[in-house]
Design an enzyme around this catalytic site. Structure first.
Site, short mmCIF file in Angstrom:
data_model
loop_
_atom_site.label_atom_id
_atom_site.label_comp_id
_atom_site.label_asym_id
_atom_site.label_seq_id
_atom_site.Cartn_x
_atom_site.Cartn_y
_atom_site.Cartn_z
N GLY A 1 0.83 -1.19 0.00
CA GLY A 1 0.00 0.00 0.00
C GLY A 1 0.87 1.25 0.00
N CYS A 2 0.30 2.36 -0.40
CA CYS A 2 1.08 3.60 -0.49
C CYS A 2 1.48 4.11 0.90
CB CYS A 2 0.30 4.67 -1.26
SG CYS A 2 -1.38 4.98 -0.66
N TYR A 3 0.54 4.20 1.83
CA TYR A 3 0.88 4.62 3.19
C TYR A 3 1.84 3.64 3.86
CZ TYR A 3 -2.92 8.12 3.17
OH TYR A 3 -3.74 9.18 2.89
N THR B 1 4.07 1.76 2.54
CA THR B 1 5.41 1.86 1.95
C THR B 1 6.25 2.87 2.71
OG1 THR B 1 4.70 1.19 -0.27
CG2 THR B 1 6.70 2.51 -0.12
#
Length: 311
Positions: free
Chosen positions: A115-117, A119
């Site tokens: 996921g972006c967060y 990461t």
């Protein structure tokens, strides 16, 4: 023969970004499905039989169904949804996370895109947990803001068509978001962090912050020790940059869009020897989604890891 790649869900935000990164390349063959058949399981399954790699850009339940359509266990599946990020048998697709992670990705046919967060959070916290500078059971807070593209087409329309006048808003107030279990597992925590996300009126980009009261930690580490650990962990990495302390100390502000259109992940250690602000900046559609998927695809297929990516 060129590896054949099929993007299941190419019409979505992440799928479009991945396709744009792959279409210009001459070392891959990109398979496409007729628009009217993109929800036809039989048609999708037929294309997947031809593919060496399938990238899933689908909601969780649809991604699980899509996995069942892949009959060849050797076909590489890269799932960009949250469906398999903590599942046994799936390798977590964050190559820089651990010394052995690239080899694990290269050896696997089931790869879950981070996921972006998570990461940004994992990149900041995991090295400090592994080194013992921060205890694995320490209560951690994640303050973060992302561009509205992270919410997909409905949120993009909401902001761009002025369906909302919000310029900044928080969400996931009930602490039931899907990201904390992923953060807990891959950062090596004993419990889930307190996740405090927000969205702003900008399309792409994001900032993730983890505040640390250094004087309260058992080892009372100095800010330089945190920075040195991050620098050692990511030394030589192409896409992860640990910004020097001196460079960060002269900064007055830090915008969320500075890594847009790249696969770059920047890490900062702001503050003092008493209180530190660990900060990660990345493009939520780059290293936080489509860029990471392409990076994982390259590794899994034995290609140049940076092909199709901007550092």
């Amino acid at each position: 023969m060129k590896p054949k790649v099929f993007i299941d869900g190419e019409a979505g935000t992440t799928g479009l970004q991945i396709a744009a990164r792959l279409k210009a390349r001459d070392d891959l063959e990109l398979l496409s499905i007729d628009e009217v058949k993109r929800k036809d399981a039989n048609a999708r399954g037929a294309i997947m039989k031809k593919a060496d790699a399938v990238i899933l850009c689908l909601p969780d339940d649809a991604a699980r169904l899509a996995v069942s359509l892949v009959e060849n266990p050797n076909t590489v599946i890269i799932d960009a949804s949250t469906a398999h990020r903590t599942s046994p048998g799936w390798v977590y697709g964050f190559p820089e996370m651990d010394k052995g992670q690239r080899a694990a990705i290269a050896a696997s046919s089931r790869i879950s895109n981070p996921g972006c967060y998570p990461t940004g959070f994992i990149a900041l916290v995991r090295p400090l947990i592994v080194s013992g500078l921060v205890p694995h059971d320490w209560p951690l807070t994640v303050n973060a803001v992302s561009g509205y593209s992270g919410g997909g087409k409905p949120m993009i329309a909401e902001f761009e068509e002025r369906q909302t006048e919000d310029n900044y808003r928080i969400y996931a107030m009930g602490q039931t978001h899907k990201h904390p279990p992923e953060m807990k597992k891959h950062a090596g925590l004993a419990q889930m962090p307190l996740f405090m996300p927000a969205v702003g009126r900008f399309a792409q980009g994001m900032i993730i912050e983890v505040p640390l009261t250094l004087w309260a930690l058992p080892k009372k580490p100095k800010r330089a020790a945190l920075h040195a650990q991050l620098k050692a962990t990511y030394a030589g990495e192409r896409f992860v940059k640990v910004v020097p302390l001196g460079e960060g100390d002269v900064m007055k502000t830090l915008g969320a869009e500075g890594c847009n259109e790249t696969n770059r992940l920047e890490l900062y250690v702001f503050g003092t020897d008493e209180q530190a602000r660990l900060v990660a900046r990345l493009d939520n559609l780059g290293k936080g989604a489509s860029g990471a998927a392409v990076q994982n695809l390259n590794i899994a297929l034995g290609l140049d890891e940076g092909a199709g990516l901007e550092g």
